[in-house]
Design an enzyme around this catalytic site. Structure first.
Site, mmCIF file in Angstrom:
data_model
loop_
_atom_site.group_PDB
_atom_site.id
_atom_site.type_symbol
_atom_site.label_atom_id
_atom_site.label_comp_id
_atom_site.label_asym_id
_atom_site.label_seq_id
_atom_site.Cartn_x
_atom_site.Cartn_y
_atom_site.Cartn_z
ATOM 1 N N VAL A 133 0.828 -1.205 0.000
ATOM 2 C CA VAL A 133 0.000 0.000 0.000
ATOM 3 C C VAL A 133 0.861 1.253 0.000
ATOM 4 O O VAL A 133 0.622 2.200 -0.766
ATOM 5 C CB VAL A 133 -0.949 0.002 1.212
ATOM 6 C CG1 VAL A 133 -1.665 1.341 1.337
ATOM 7 C CG2 VAL A 133 -1.968 -1.123 1.092
ATOM 8 N N LYS A 177 15.368 -3.368 1.746
ATOM 9 C CA LYS A 177 14.274 -2.978 0.854
ATOM 10 C C LYS A 177 14.534 -1.585 0.276
ATOM 11 O O LYS A 177 14.353 -1.354 -0.922
ATOM 12 C CB LYS A 177 12.942 -2.991 1.601
ATOM 13 C CG LYS A 177 11.748 -2.575 0.735
ATOM 14 C CD LYS A 177 10.475 -2.432 1.555
ATOM 15 C CE LYS A 177 9.964 -3.766 2.020
ATOM 16 N NZ LYS A 177 8.649 -3.633 2.729
ATOM 17 N N ARG A 193 -6.829 -2.898 -5.582
ATOM 18 C CA ARG A 193 -6.829 -4.315 -5.952
ATOM 19 C C ARG A 193 -5.430 -4.701 -6.409
ATOM 20 O O ARG A 193 -4.859 -4.052 -7.287
ATOM 21 C CB ARG A 193 -7.805 -4.578 -7.091
ATOM 22 C CG ARG A 193 -9.271 -4.303 -6.784
ATOM 23 C CD ARG A 193 -10.081 -4.333 -8.078
ATOM 24 N NE ARG A 193 -9.632 -3.291 -9.002
ATOM 25 C CZ ARG A 193 -9.834 -3.318 -10.307
ATOM 26 N NH1 ARG A 193 -10.454 -4.344 -10.873
ATOM 27 N NH2 ARG A 193 -9.413 -2.320 -11.067
ATOM 28 N N ASN A 237 -14.849 -4.561 2.540
ATOM 29 C CA ASN A 237 -14.176 -5.847 2.357
ATOM 30 C C ASN A 237 -15.042 -7.013 2.833
ATOM 31 O O ASN A 237 -15.061 -8.080 2.214
ATOM 32 C CB ASN A 237 -12.834 -5.843 3.081
ATOM 33 C CG ASN A 237 -11.753 -5.146 2.275
ATOM 34 O OD1 ASN A 237 -11.980 -4.748 1.132
ATOM 35 N ND2 ASN A 237 -10.588 -4.987 2.858
ATOM 36 N N LEU A 267 -18.737 -12.242 -8.535
ATOM 37 C CA LEU A 267 -19.679 -13.359 -8.636
ATOM 38 C C LEU A 267 -19.087 -14.502 -9.457
ATOM 39 O O LEU A 267 -19.805 -15.220 -10.133
ATOM 40 C CB LEU A 267 -21.000 -12.892 -9.268
ATOM 41 C CG LEU A 267 -21.937 -12.089 -8.370
ATOM 42 C CD1 LEU A 267 -23.192 -11.685 -9.135
ATOM 43 C CD2 LEU A 267 -22.323 -12.871 -7.105
ATOM 44 N N CYS A 300 -6.150 -8.922 2.388
ATOM 45 C CA CYS A 300 -7.215 -8.082 2.948
ATOM 46 C C CYS A 300 -8.404 -8.864 3.490
ATOM 47 O O CYS A 300 -8.696 -8.811 4.681
ATOM 48 C CB CYS A 300 -7.697 -7.089 1.889
ATOM 49 S SG CYS A 300 -6.445 -5.891 1.386
ATOM 50 N N LYS A 315 -7.991 -11.294 6.799
ATOM 51 C CA LYS A 315 -7.682 -10.628 8.070
ATOM 52 C C LYS A 315 -8.719 -9.557 8.420
ATOM 53 O O LYS A 315 -9.021 -9.347 9.604
ATOM 54 C CB LYS A 315 -6.275 -10.027 8.042
ATOM 55 C CG LYS A 315 -6.095 -8.753 7.254
ATOM 56 C CD LYS A 315 -4.668 -8.217 7.374
ATOM 57 C CE LYS A 315 -4.492 -6.899 6.624
ATOM 58 N NZ LYS A 315 -5.275 -5.803 7.215
ATOM 59 N N LYS A 358 -4.509 -14.595 -6.500
ATOM 60 C CA LYS A 358 -5.185 -14.067 -7.670
ATOM 61 C C LYS A 358 -4.125 -13.759 -8.716
ATOM 62 O O LYS A 358 -2.932 -13.697 -8.410
ATOM 63 C CB LYS A 358 -5.970 -12.797 -7.322
ATOM 64 C CG LYS A 358 -5.104 -11.642 -6.856
ATOM 65 C CD LYS A 358 -5.915 -10.383 -6.599
ATOM 66 C CE LYS A 358 -6.370 -9.726 -7.879
ATOM 67 N NZ LYS A 358 -7.004 -8.401 -7.659
ATOM 68 N N ARG A 381 -0.330 -14.573 0.429
ATOM 69 C CA ARG A 381 -0.999 -14.520 1.724
ATOM 70 C C ARG A 381 -2.405 -15.093 1.656
ATOM 71 O O ARG A 381 -3.245 -14.647 0.881
ATOM 72 C CB ARG A 381 -1.030 -13.081 2.239
ATOM 73 C CG ARG A 381 0.309 -12.597 2.756
ATOM 74 C CD ARG A 381 0.292 -11.134 3.126
ATOM 75 N NE ARG A 381 0.245 -10.271 1.949
ATOM 76 C CZ ARG A 381 0.291 -8.940 2.004
ATOM 77 N NH1 ARG A 381 0.392 -8.335 3.170
ATOM 78 N NH2 ARG A 381 0.254 -8.235 0.890
#
Length: 439
Positions: free
Chosen positions: A11, A35, A154, A211, A253, A263, A266, A324, A331
């Site tokens: 994020v 990082k 997303r 969410n 759907l 997201c 959790k 996805k 996660r």
């Protein structure tokens, strides 16, 4: 404006680079020196389409920089965003807010002028009150306004979502903070992106409510898929039929193996904890969480059923590991529940994912990682399509069938037309698709 972004994870990094692309001067902060070093060298810690190019462009323009020094980043900033992680604590699903509170304390010690502190992290209702208390105690000499500004990004489409949002939610009753936040997002007014000013607690609940609703919608169609499969209907057409109702809509759907990611799992648990602490019952959300957990484990049974119920000694080819497409995020991915269940029942697993295999190696020991989809299918008794990457939407099914021990496709995302699979010489098993000759 000078903006400090505390936290350079998913994020924080996406938000920071997009704000820099709007013309703001943004400094992204992270405690992980490796990082920050990688980001300075142009190496991204996450996979997000287009992110590397956008980072390089804004670094070259002098609008974006990276540091481990929070004091330097916060000094003179007009707005400071908190975008650190809020993972679930073990036992009960409470959101771990220790990183948020630690960031607030450090910000308070580094402030040099009146500033707006913006909570971008997903936090339970009332967290902003605690952040405000911490900041006032750490910095009594400067005026600090605390704002809730939840993200709605997303994974795989985060840059587009930030630059073309369907809404911007800002939780504050402070006029100065409203003016600052309006200036932060002023470039989006050209696209007429709606900005919704609310109370801070309302904004915090909007994020969790959104969410939880989407997670419920996914779980609903998954349960309806089980019924469709039992009665001989086609859930893909059922989803289309109900999604054409503009009160429902077609998104979220698509029946599948259950939701995962950073997201929904959790945030639904954290919402239930907030409800319990407030002595309120959220029975629908609780049922959603339970049904989704059962859903993931049930997918191993579906794969076993395609092989007659026995997985012992069988080789499973797996296409996709991430939760996805468009991300390397593992996660709470369905694969983390499905693969161990397959191994426990005696199967061997060979898998391919375009972006997720590096993360998956540590999380899914005992499986073979392949270089291509064809390698994952070779000598397999069943091929399972688990993540609907574009790469898997136009497979040469005829060629794959010829290399498999048994030409069986279990399509857990309903990507393929069963008749096309049949013409390739493969047996098809989808989700929520009963006897399609009668559907």
């Amino acid at each position: 404006m000078k903006i400090a972004m505390i936290g350079s994870g998913y994020v924080g990094l996406v938000s920071g680079v997009c704000l820099a692309d709007f013309g703001h001067r943004v400094v992204c902060v992270d405690k992980d020196a490796s990082k920050i070093e990688a980001l300075r060298a142009g190496r991204m810690p996450i996979y997000e389409p287009g992110l590397d190019t956008l980072v390089a462009t804004n670094v070259a323009a002098g609008r974006l920089s990276f540091t481990t020094d929070i004091n330097d980043a916060v000094a003179g900033a007009d707005a400071v965003f908190i975008a650190v992680g809020t993972p679930s604590r073990r036992g009960g699903g409470h959101a771990d807010l220790s990183y948020v509170f630690a960031a607030a304390e450090e910000i308070g010690q580094a402030v040099t002028k009146p500033v707006v502190v913006v909570t971008k992290s997903t936090v339970p209702v009332g967290t902003g009150d605690r952040v405000e208390t911490i900041l006032r105690e750490a910095c009594p000499d400067h005026e600090i306004a605390v704002v809730s500004n939840p993200e709605f990004l997303r994974e795989g489409a985060a840059i587009e979502d930030f630059k073309q949002p369907d809404r911007i939610v800002v939780g504050t009753d402070d006029p100065r903070a409203q003016a600052v936040m309006t200036e932060v997002y002023r470039p989006l007014f050209v696209n007429q992106s709606p900005i919704l000013f609310t109370g801070r607690r309302t904004a915090e609940l909007i994020k969790y409510g959104a969410n939880a609703f989407l997670a419920t919608k996914i779980t609903f169609i998954n349960e309806l898929a089980d019924l469709a499969e039992s009665v001989g209907a086609d859930v893909t057409q059922v989803a289309r039929g109900i999604g054409l109702d503009d009160r429902i809509g077609p998104r979220f759907l698509n029946a599948g193996p259950g939701y995962g990611g950073s997201c929904f799992p959790k945030d639904t648990l954290a919402l239930l904890q907030t409800a319990e602490e407030s002595d309120v019952s959220l029975r629908i959300v609780a049922a959603t969480v339970e049904a989704n957990d059962l859903r993931k484990r049930a997918m191993a049974d579906k794969i076993a059923d395609a092989l007659g119920g026995d997985l012992a000694g069988k080789r499973v080819g797996l296409l996709g590991l991430t939760f996805k497409p468009g991300t390397d995020d593992m996660r709470d991915a369905p694969s983390l529940a499905i693969v161990p269940a397959l191994l426990e029942r005696g199967a061997s697993v060979q898998a391919f994912d375009p972006e997720g295999m590096e993360q998956a190696r540590a999380m899914l020991p005992g499986i073979s990682m392949c270089d291509t989809a064809a390698d994952a299918a070779r000598d397999a008794d069943v091929l399972v399509l688990l993540t609907e990457w574009d790469l898997f939407r136009a497979l040469d099914l005829h060629a794959l069938a010829r290399t498999m021990a048994r030409p069986i496709l279990v399509d857990l995302r309903n990507v393929y037309d069963p008749s096309i699979v049949a013409r390739a010489g493969m047996t098809y098993h989808g989700v929520g698709r009963g006897d399609l000759s009668k559907a």
